[in-house]
Design an enzyme around this catalytic site. Structure first.
Site, PDB file in Angstrom:
ATOM      1  N   GLY A   1      -6.898   5.346  10.405  1.00 39.99           N
ATOM      2  CA  GLY A   1      -7.038   6.606  11.123  1.00 39.99           C
ATOM      3  C   GLY A   1      -6.027   7.649  10.718  1.00 39.99           C
ATOM      4  O   GLY A   1      -5.023   7.366  10.055  1.00 39.99           O
TER       5      GLY A   1
ATOM      6  N   GLU B   1      -4.132  -4.200   6.425  1.00 38.61           N
ATOM      7  CA  GLU B   1      -5.554  -4.433   6.177  1.00 38.61           C
ATOM      8  C   GLU B   1      -6.151  -3.333   5.318  1.00 38.61           C
ATOM      9  O   GLU B   1      -6.995  -3.568   4.469  1.00 38.61           O
ATOM     10  CB  GLU B   1      -6.321  -4.558   7.499  1.00 38.61           C
ATOM     11  CG  GLU B   1      -6.068  -3.420   8.462  1.00 38.61           C
ATOM     12  CD  GLU B   1      -6.637  -3.693   9.837  1.00 38.61           C
ATOM     13  OE1 GLU B   1      -7.218  -4.769  10.037  1.00 38.61           O
ATOM     14  OE2 GLU B   1      -6.500  -2.832  10.713  1.00 38.61           O
TER      15      GLU B   1
END
Length: 503
Positions: free
Chosen positions: A268, A291
């Site tokens: 994000g 990740e």
């Protein structure tokens, strides 16, 4: 093109499996369970899903779709809007599928990203009829070489009855050697994951497949959909400065050096912008164990700040895609892509002692975090890997702006409307207002830190009023709440469009 294809398909017998996207899509039947490659819009299947879209316009076709995380518009927008998805998991990020989930048109299974491989192993997800996996090559030794993500592709390939390969020739063969595919044995039969440092290689260069499972190979030249992050602004820069000052204080008391510890940063714009703040800092020789690698990581590599980055996915903006994918060799020795059950593995996260930085939708006055549900009922994207890292990291940090919707919403509330991360796992809260270090504090000790350091000025007194009333009402319980008013801010938002009770 033909020479390129022959070069990339190292098993000559598989050349007979090269077909059109339409022919490959025709193999999938109504009601099938399909595992697709892809993690946050990277390395995902594209051309076969688009062929499925055309089929679904003219015939009954609904499938269950499981992936690594969110996919690009081919699946989470177009396949969804034609009604071809019955159930989706474990993460999504497109407004189309999000709205359909919240309208009840699509079933959605939100799950910790490290857990999905185990669900496949145990047959809870499955049987998987088809795995559709994007690859840059198939080696003569039978290794499927992924492109820009690994995600759940290894476990899908192992357990699927059939495999469809999307051979994406737009990606450089320099990607061969960047992946590290390690698949644990069954639970109860496995040893420790032998990963001691972020840059350790513990597996194979690709996903070992049974060539007999490969039913179709489709040639693709379609690039990943670019990330949707927006540029940092003054407030996210302020948040980054608060975080850097906090880390400096940790160094001063001897908990870290200027190398810090391996850093995880969530998906994000806010998390990316905060990580971008390291560019002009004194921190150096940083390692990333995350990740997803977003724009900030590559900017930090270019600036000489990051020496190595381990991940399961590369999700970057269109401008950076052109730069990175045209020069993969420049980054190849600084990158490693792993299966998500390794990148998000609790054992590994705890061993490496990560600093985890994730984004919150809202936080309450005791430190509980909601990262998934708007007003407690409407799914945003999903918990993703934030729970994997939050529970197990050495230092768990959540970042959020103190307000949303122009001030109509306070990101700090009396009680979160949905709890993804309990107060027990949340160490530090950072907003543009400041930092609240919650470690080692009882609930009533956290309240003044959160209100005074993290809350927008428009909502500070309103929160103090709530807390003081809760104290009087309960006589000072361990965690004081006025249950009749705990969610009154959300109720007021639904009725009047604002959490300001004086409006």
């Amino acid at each position: 093109m033909e020479l390129t294809i022959e070069k990339r398909i190292g098993i000559s017998s598989l050349m007979d499996k090269v077909v059109s996207a339409e022919e490959a899509a025709a193999l999938i039947q109504d009601g099938d369970i399909v595992g697709m490659s892809g993690f946050t819009r990277a390395g995902d299947a594209k051309v076969v899903p688009l062929a499925l879209v055309e089929r679904a316009k003219n015939e009954q076709l609904q499938i269950d779709v499981y992936t690594g995380a969110s996919l690009g518009p081919e699946v989470d927008q177009r396949l969804a809007e034609v009604g071809a998805i019955r159930k989706r998991g474990p993460y999504q990020g497109d407004p189309v599928i999000r709205n359909m989930i919240n309208q009840g048109d699509i079933l959605y299974v939100d799950a910790h990203l490290s857990h999905n491989a185990e669900l496949v192993r145990q047959g809870i997800i499955g049987p998987i009829n088809f795995a559709i996996i994007e690859a840059t090559a198939i080696t003569a030794e039978g290794y499927l070489i992924p492109t820009t993500s690994v995600g759940n592709s290894p476990i899908f390939a192992k357990h699927a009855e059939n495999i469809i390969v999307e051979l994406n020739v737009s990606h450089s063969e320099t990607l061969i050697g960047v992946h590290d595919i390690y698949i644990p044995e069954n639970q109860g039969e496995r040893g420790p994951v032998p990963l001691l440092k972020a840059d350790d290689r513990i597996g194979e260069i690709g996903i070992k497949i049974d060539p007999n499972k490969v039913k179709a190979i489709v040639i693709s030249e379609q690039m990943d959909a670019p990330s949707l992050i927006v540029a940092p602004d003054d407030e996210t820069q302020t948040m980054a400065n608060h975080l850097l000052d906090f880390l400096r204080s940790e160094i001063k008391v001897g908990r870290f050096t200027n190398k810090l510890a391996p850093i995880q940063s969530g998906v994000g714009s806010v998390a990316n912008a905060v990580l971008e703040g390291f560019l002009d800092s004194e921190f150096e020789d940083l390692q990333i164990f995350s990740e997803v690698l977003q724009d900030a990581v590559f900017n930090l590599i270019d600036a000489g700040k990051v020496s190595f980055a381990s991940c399961t996915s590369i999700t970057i903006s269109e401008e950076l895609q052109k730069k990175v994918y045209a020069n993969v060799e420049k980054y190849a020795d600084k990158l490693m892509l792993r299966p998500q059950e390794i990148s998000n593995h609790p054992e590994v996260i705890r061993r490496l002692g990560l600093i985890a930085i994730n984004a919150a939708l809202e936080v309450d006055i005791y430190g509980n975090v909601n990262s998934t549900h708007v007003s407690g009922t409407k799914m945003m994207n999903g918990i993703g890997g934030s729970g994997d890292f939050t529970r197990n990291s050495r230092l768990s940090i959540f970042v959020t702006k103190s307000y949303a919707k122009g001030g109509a919403i306070s990101s700090i509330v009396p009680m979160v409307a949905h709890i993804d991360h309990t107060e027990h796992d949340v160490h530090v809260i950072v907003t543009e207002q400041g930092v609240a270090d919650l470690r080692g504090l009882a609930p009533k000790e956290r309240v003044p830190l959160i209100i005074e350091n993290c809350v927008h000025p428009d909502y500070k007194q309103q929160l103090w009023d709530y807390y003081n009333e809760a104290l009087d009402l309960t006589g000072g319980h361990h965690t004081p709440h006025n249950l009749e008013k705990a969610l009154s801010w959300h109720v007021n938002l639904a009725k009047n469009g604002t959490m300001r009770l004086d409006k």
